[in-house]
Scaffold this active site. Structure first.
Site, PDB file in Angstrom:
ATOM      1  N   HIS A 157       6.280   8.085 -12.631  1.00 24.06           N
ATOM      2  CA  HIS A 157       6.711   7.093 -11.618  1.00 24.06           C
ATOM      3  C   HIS A 157       5.830   7.167 -10.368  1.00 24.06           C
ATOM      4  O   HIS A 157       6.276   6.823  -9.285  1.00 24.06           O
ATOM      5  CB  HIS A 157       8.176   7.292 -11.211  1.00 24.06           C
ATOM      6  CG  HIS A 157       9.108   7.472 -12.360  1.00 24.06           C
ATOM      7  ND1 HIS A 157       9.822   6.442 -12.925  1.00 24.06           N
ATOM      8  CD2 HIS A 157       9.422   8.570 -13.091  1.00 24.06           C
ATOM      9  CE1 HIS A 157      10.548   6.895 -13.933  1.00 24.06           C
ATOM     10  NE2 HIS A 157      10.326   8.200 -14.059  1.00 24.06           N
ATOM     11  N   SER A 278     -19.741  -1.225   2.834  1.00 19.85           N
ATOM     12  CA  SER A 278     -19.249  -2.503   3.324  1.00 19.85           C
ATOM     13  C   SER A 278     -20.239  -3.035   4.337  1.00 19.85           C
ATOM     14  O   SER A 278     -20.870  -2.265   5.064  1.00 19.85           O
ATOM     15  CB  SER A 278     -17.877  -2.307   3.973  1.00 19.85           C
ATOM     16  OG  SER A 278     -17.676  -3.288   4.973  1.00 19.85           O
ATOM     17  N   LYS A 284     -17.261   2.859   4.917  1.00 19.79           N
ATOM     18  CA  LYS A 284     -16.667   2.602   3.597  1.00 19.79           C
ATOM     19  C   LYS A 284     -17.463   3.150   2.425  1.00 19.79           C
ATOM     20  O   LYS A 284     -18.687   3.188   2.421  1.00 19.79           O
ATOM     21  CB  LYS A 284     -16.521   1.087   3.398  1.00 19.79           C
ATOM     22  CG  LYS A 284     -15.463   0.485   4.290  1.00 19.79           C
ATOM     23  CD  LYS A 284     -14.081   0.737   3.766  1.00 19.79           C
ATOM     24  CE  LYS A 284     -13.651  -0.456   2.943  1.00 19.79           C
ATOM     25  NZ  LYS A 284     -12.373  -0.232   2.316  1.00 19.79           N
ATOM     26  N   GLU A 291     -13.237  -0.958  -9.966  1.00 22.21           N
ATOM     27  CA  GLU A 291     -12.481  -2.194  -9.740  1.00 22.21           C
ATOM     28  C   GLU A 291     -12.921  -3.289 -10.711  1.00 22.21           C
ATOM     29  O   GLU A 291     -12.114  -4.046 -11.245  1.00 22.21           O
ATOM     30  CB  GLU A 291     -12.668  -2.667  -8.296  1.00 22.21           C
ATOM     31  CG  GLU A 291     -12.106  -1.708  -7.273  1.00 22.21           C
ATOM     32  CD  GLU A 291     -12.511  -2.115  -5.865  1.00 22.21           C
ATOM     33  OE1 GLU A 291     -11.726  -2.797  -5.211  1.00 22.21           O
ATOM     34  OE2 GLU A 291     -13.631  -1.766  -5.435  1.00 22.21           O
TER      35      GLU A 291
END
Ligand code: ARG
Length: 463
Positions: A157, A278, A284, A291
């Protein structure tokens, strides 16, 4: 002008939109090697059966070889007006060898031709994917062996559950990939039957030797029913189902990598090789490849959906609807290959922060089950009672904001007087994972054994 290949009964040419909607050459050119191999096998068989002359067959084979090298070297001009790969090749063959080219299509239709080409193409593609999945498994197993004893939080969970080892976690994906490979192998063994010789749908009056063609193309056998042979695309659906499941497995690990590398979690680092910056936020380090694996999984599943929907409700035999089987499939399988490659790279690249993993593994009272098991094993308590007692001890520790192993024996005894100090032996995360020695469990020595077993299996495959 009407079409040279089929325009005998036509007086005018097609409307302009027909080329746009009908052409498949933009994607089915991928099948050129298979189309040429199948045509060569067909011509040779026709000659052996006395259906065409040996000389015609020789010219055909020679012309097809020329076309193969023209396409291979990028010299060939594909024409959309010729719709598909089959007609592009046949038309070029006519330019090269003249009238003999017209005999190649004896006892054959584009319907059995395309089904044959696509099965051959799929068979090869599955070999590529299988090899890539093997490399991916190797990368996982190597990292698993290296981290057989690295403790990390095990979650259910997405909440702290029990400590596990990083190696164990990685080996879970090796197992998944192994079943993925099994599914591809199944699909490959079922698709390896030859449609060629079924002609348009009913078979042919020519005395073919379909066994000869099947053998030349390394099919297990010719397909037994001509209607089935030209009209089913279950091999596409099955392979894309295998591809979708494999992609989903990759995408789950991709999501875990995204979670682990988030600064909020910080369990794993990816190097500069697998992160991007970025353009506005200088700090970043984005896990773009992971992704994209997730995103591309959508494309693979989309291709499966598309073919399922194309095929449902299609009456026998061939329908042009089926031309839609190729574009998404070709895309999906090359997308999957890229995803596997990227995941293999990320697995090799990632470095766990072992200290942070260990600390995180102990958070959230993750060794509570170990305490309950201790009560069962040492005080002979029924597990349900032990669960309850442990729950009260956890509540006590949580009230004092201390981890279980820092709670005093006196405090524990207030809840269960028979507890002795040996309980502290089981409360550390290391002891917890070491104790999980059941077959399939997370104990470092199990993990090392499993990782070595996989590496040996993968080595054998390479020989
Ligand atoms: N390009 C077609 C396909 O991919 C080849 C078969 C065409 N057959 C036909 N009867 N028009 O399905």
């Amino acid at each position: 002008m009407s079409n040279k290949m089929w325009g005998g009964r036509f007086t005018s040419g097609p409307d302009a939109i027909m080329e746009t909607i009908g052409a498949s050459i933009d994607f089915d050119w991928h099948l050129y090697r298979q189309d040429i191999a199948a045509s060569k096998a067909h011509a040779e068989m026709l000659a052996k059966q006395g259906i065409i002359t040996k000389d015609d067959a020789r010219q055909i084979a020679h012309g097809l070889d020329t076309i193969l090298s023209e396409i291979g070297s990028g010299k060939f001009k594909f024409k959309r007006a010729l719709e598909d790969i089959h007609m592009n090749i046949e038309s070029r063959l006519a330019e090269l060898i003249g009238p003999a080219a017209g005999r190649l299509h004896t006892a054959r239709s584009r319907n059995d031709q395309v089904a044959t080409d696509f099965r051959l193409w799929m068979r090869e593609r599955i070999d590529d994917i299988n090899a890539l999945l093997g490399d991916y498994q190797r990368a996982l197993a190597e990292k698993a062996l290296e981290h057989a004893g690295t403790v990390m939080p095990g979650l259910t969970h997405l909440q702290s559950a029990q400590p596990v080892t990083f190696g164990h976690h990685l080996l879970a994906y090796v197992e998944m990939a192994s079943r993925d490979r099994g599914r591809f192998a199944d699909a490959q063994s079922r698709l390896n039957e030859m449609p060629l010789g079924s002609a348009a749908l009913a078979g042919t009056s020519f005395p073919l030797d379909r066994n000869m063609t099947a053998e030349a193309l390394e099919f297990d056998r010719p397909m037994a029913n001509s209607l089935d042979a030209v009209s089913d695309r279950d091999f596409v659906m099955e392979t894309l189902a295998a591809a979708s499941i494999a992609a989903i497995h990759l995408s789950r690990l991709a999501e875990e990598i995204i979670l682990w590398t988030s600064p909020l979690v910080g369990l794993v680092k990816l190097s500069d090789k697998f992160t991007t910056g970025s353009s506005i936020m200088p700090q970043k380090r984005n896990p773009d490849a992971a992704e994209l694996v997730k995103g591309k999984t959508g494309r693979v599943i989309g291709a499966l959906n598309a073919i399922l929907i194309v095929m449902k409700g299609l009456p026998l035999a061939y329908g042009r609807d089926m031309q839609e089987d190729k574009e998404g499939t070709i895309d999906a399988l090359s997308t999957l290959a890229v995803c596997i490659d990227a995941m293999t790279g990320m697995v090799r690249d990632m470095t766990p922060d072992t200290e942070r993993m260990k600390a995180a593994a102990g958070e959230g009272y993750s060794t509570a089950t170990d305490l309950a098991d201790w009560l069962v094993q040492n005080l002979k308590m029924p597990f349900r009672d032990a669960h309850h007692v442990t729950g009260r001890i956890v509540a006590q520790a949580s009230k004092g904001n201390v981890p279980l192993h820092e709670l005093s024996l006196a405090d524990m005894k207030k809840i269960e007087s028979k507890i002795t100090k040996s309980v502290f032996d089981v409360l550390s995360v290391e002891r917890s994972v070491q104790s999980r020695v059941s077959y399939g469990g997370t104990a470092p020595k199990n993990v090392a054994v499993q990782a070595k077993k996989w590496l040996k299996t993968l080595d054998k495959e390479r020989q």
